[in-house]
Scaffold this motif. Sequence first.
Motif, PDB file in Angstrom:
ATOM      1  N   ASP A  78       0.816  -1.209   0.000  1.00  0.00           N
ATOM      2  CA  ASP A  78       0.000   0.000   0.000  1.00  0.00           C
ATOM      3  C   ASP A  78       0.851   1.260   0.000  1.00  0.00           C
ATOM      4  OD1 ASP A  78      -2.358  -1.458  -0.035  1.00  0.00           O
ATOM      5  OD2 ASP A  78      -2.458  -1.587   2.141  1.00  0.00           O
ATOM      6  N   ALA A  79       2.090   1.163   0.489  1.00  0.00           N
ATOM      7  CA  ALA A  79       2.994   2.311   0.451  1.00  0.00           C
ATOM      8  C   ALA A  79       3.696   2.437  -0.894  1.00  0.00           C
ATOM      9  CB  ALA A  79       4.032   2.193   1.565  1.00  0.00           C
ATOM     10  N   GLY A  80       3.527   1.443  -1.768  1.00  0.00           N
ATOM     11  CA  GLY A  80       4.219   1.463  -3.047  1.00  0.00           C
ATOM     12  C   GLY A  80       5.688   1.105  -2.935  1.00  0.00           C
ATOM     13  N   LEU A  81       6.105   0.558  -1.802  1.00  0.00           N
ATOM     14  CA  LEU A  81       7.499   0.189  -1.590  1.00  0.00           C
ATOM     15  C   LEU A  81       7.813  -1.204  -2.112  1.00  0.00           C
ATOM     16  CD1 LEU A  81       7.828   1.548   2.052  1.00  0.00           C
ATOM     17  CD2 LEU A  81       8.780   2.581  -0.002  1.00  0.00           C
ATOM     18  N   ALA A  82       6.779  -1.999  -2.339  1.00  0.00           N
ATOM     19  CA  ALA A  82       6.959  -3.372  -2.825  1.00  0.00           C
ATOM     20  C   ALA A  82       5.815  -3.712  -3.761  1.00  0.00           C
ATOM     21  CB  ALA A  82       7.014  -4.359  -1.654  1.00  0.00           C
ATOM     22  N   HIS A  83       6.025  -4.790  -4.526  1.00  0.00           N
ATOM     23  CA  HIS A  83       5.020  -5.253  -5.474  1.00  0.00           C
ATOM     24  C   HIS A  83       4.848  -6.757  -5.327  1.00  0.00           C
ATOM     25  CE1 HIS A  83       5.519  -1.316  -7.187  1.00  0.00           C
ATOM     26  NE2 HIS A  83       6.777  -1.570  -7.485  1.00  0.00           N
ATOM     27  N   PRO A  84       3.704  -7.295  -5.738  1.00  0.00           N
ATOM     28  CA  PRO A  84       3.518  -8.745  -5.669  1.00  0.00           C
ATOM     29  C   PRO A  84       4.581  -9.477  -6.475  1.00  0.00           C
ATOM     30  CG  PRO A  84       1.417  -7.662  -6.061  1.00  0.00           C
ATOM     31  CD  PRO A  84       2.478  -6.611  -6.203  1.00  0.00           C
ATOM     32  N   ASP A  85       5.041 -10.579  -5.936  1.00  0.00           N
ATOM     33  CA  ASP A  85       6.037 -11.426  -6.597  1.00  0.00           C
ATOM     34  C   ASP A  85       5.460 -12.835  -6.594  1.00  0.00           C
ATOM     35  OD1 ASP A  85       8.386 -12.284  -7.793  1.00  0.00           O
ATOM     36  OD2 ASP A  85       9.390 -12.623  -5.874  1.00  0.00           O
ATOM     37  N   LEU A  86       4.628 -13.108  -7.589  1.00  0.00           N
ATOM     38  CA  LEU A  86       3.808 -14.308  -7.560  1.00  0.00           C
ATOM     39  C   LEU A  86       4.140 -15.236  -8.707  1.00  0.00           C
ATOM     40  CD1 LEU A  86       0.415 -12.551  -6.828  1.00  0.00           C
ATOM     41  CD2 LEU A  86       1.960 -13.619  -5.182  1.00  0.00           C
ATOM     42  N   ALA A  87       3.966 -16.521  -8.465  1.00  0.00           N
ATOM     43  CA  ALA A  87       4.185 -17.518  -9.505  1.00  0.00           C
ATOM     44  C   ALA A  87       2.981 -17.563 -10.426  1.00  0.00           C
ATOM     45  CB  ALA A  87       4.426 -18.895  -8.872  1.00  0.00           C
ATOM     46  N   ALA A  88       3.206 -17.776 -11.705  1.00  0.00           N
ATOM     47  CA  ALA A  88       2.110 -17.865 -12.669  1.00  0.00           C
ATOM     48  C   ALA A  88       1.179 -19.007 -12.292  1.00  0.00           C
ATOM     49  CB  ALA A  88       2.661 -18.073 -14.081  1.00  0.00           C
ATOM     50  N   GLY A  89      -0.113 -18.756 -12.464  1.00  0.00           N
ATOM     51  CA  GLY A  89      -1.095 -19.791 -12.203  1.00  0.00           C
ATOM     52  C   GLY A  89      -1.442 -19.978 -10.758  1.00  0.00           C
ATOM     53  N   SER A  90      -1.117 -18.996  -9.886  1.00  0.00           N
ATOM     54  CA  SER A  90      -1.342 -19.186  -8.453  1.00  0.00           C
ATOM     55  C   SER A  90      -2.625 -18.530  -7.969  1.00  0.00           C
ATOM     56  CB  SER A  90      -0.165 -18.584  -7.666  1.00  0.00           C
ATOM     57  OG  SER A  90      -0.047 -17.200  -7.905  1.00  0.00           O
ATOM     58  N   ALA A  91      -3.532 -18.186  -8.856  1.00  0.00           N
ATOM     59  CA  ALA A  91      -4.754 -17.493  -8.458  1.00  0.00           C
ATOM     60  C   ALA A  91      -5.951 -18.418  -8.549  1.00  0.00           C
ATOM     61  CB  ALA A  91      -4.981 -16.270  -9.332  1.00  0.00           C
TER      62      ALA A  91
END
Length: 483
Positions: A78-91
């Motif tokens: 929410d602070a914009g200091l980090a971003h999601p780092d997710l594996a493809a197909g994990s939703a």
Amino acid sequence: MDGSAPAALGVAPEDRLPDGFAVRLDPRTRRRDGGATLLGGSPLRLLRLAPRARELLTGDRLVVRDAATASLAASLLDAGLAHPDLAAGSAGDGGADVTVVVPVKDRPAELARLLAALRAGPGTAALPIVVVDDGSATPVRAEGVVVVRHEEARGPAAARNAGLRAVRTPFVAFLDSDCVPRPGWLTALLPHLADPRLAIVAPRIVGLPGRGWLADHEAVDGALDMGQRAAPVRPLSGVSYVPSAALLCRRSALGAGFDEALRVAEDVDLVWRLAAAGWRVRYDPSAEVAHQHPTGTGEWVRRRAFYGTGAALLAARHGSLVSPLVIAPELAAAVALVAGGGRAGRAAGLATLAVRAARLAGRLARPGERPRVGLAVFLVGRSAGAAARALSRSVTRHHWPLTLIAALVSRRARRGALLLAVADGLLAWLPHRRRTGPVRHLVARRLDDLAYGSGLWAGALRARSARALLPTRPTRPPRPPRG
């Protein structure tokens, strides 16, 4: 307000980020004080980490394992200091849970091209598709899709809402008929939906190859292209909205959907209402959708001016969030004095910045510490640079009619405006110098600014309100709920 009631939204859940969800610090986030503080985000902020948070964030990547790591990951997002780092197909259940909604009016060839791309794309060939024919002269005929027809055109917001009402899957992807999604776009976006508070994730909009002298400009500085950096999307930030040409959405978050009273800026309005309701919206440029931009000069200029007219409508609903110039008055005065105040003005402006840095140095220090002079000077210098860029854009884009009046009555103003116009164009061209020429880019940028500014002022006159033209002080945005 203009009296129209915005469409109701869904209620943001209280659920925290799930175990396994990972975030990675933005490359521009700077660690200071041995990792005790983080500097970054948009707008720029300094985040002090509690001892427990420092223990959890030992590197650049944080994986959610419990409530504490979920809270820290949410704060960084929410602070914009980090971003999601997710594996493809994990939703969740993946692409089978997505329905594509395509609003269209009188674009049979473009619609056929889009449907062919969807049917040939990995992960999208079997997706259910709803085409909303918004009053086309020749009714849409397409095999293998659900067609919803409006006998008379009701606008893009109403068309998307009609498609939304026909969706039965938990997620919906909106694609305009003049788009062509690149392979893998949906696979890249789906993992974001593991965040239960995420309402929308948007891909990068890039230009389809085109002809004409504006094609190169659109390829590097398109109006719908939000850039190459991932970002949270919210008002008064580096990415304040995402265009509705291509969106992947959580259906429960959208509620009744777009505000049908808006024929322009309905996407900005939706994003800002979602942010105010506690939902997250994200931009992920790793997914790309190509868009057929207008490249004929007349059509291109009219489209830019049309975009500008939306500011007055947004001001009626969202007040100062739409302000074209968000700047502290004392900072604006200091920058203006340094830039054009002569020797005495430069001295006064630099003194103002020095006082600002001295005050900030004391506030940045922890109890018992010496003032943080170096950090304060860096932050004030960065703020001054941002203020200078904002003032330059105001002079050449949003408030150019005032600049023109000043230039007509003052030789000094005329020289200053010409210098700013050329410098702004060349600085904007530098990152793209290998893809386009400086003169062409400069001319296109000036046309873009003149057209948008004309639409901005025309919209304000039509609304009989100057709210979309007025500068405002920066304020800290409301803290979103954590989780």
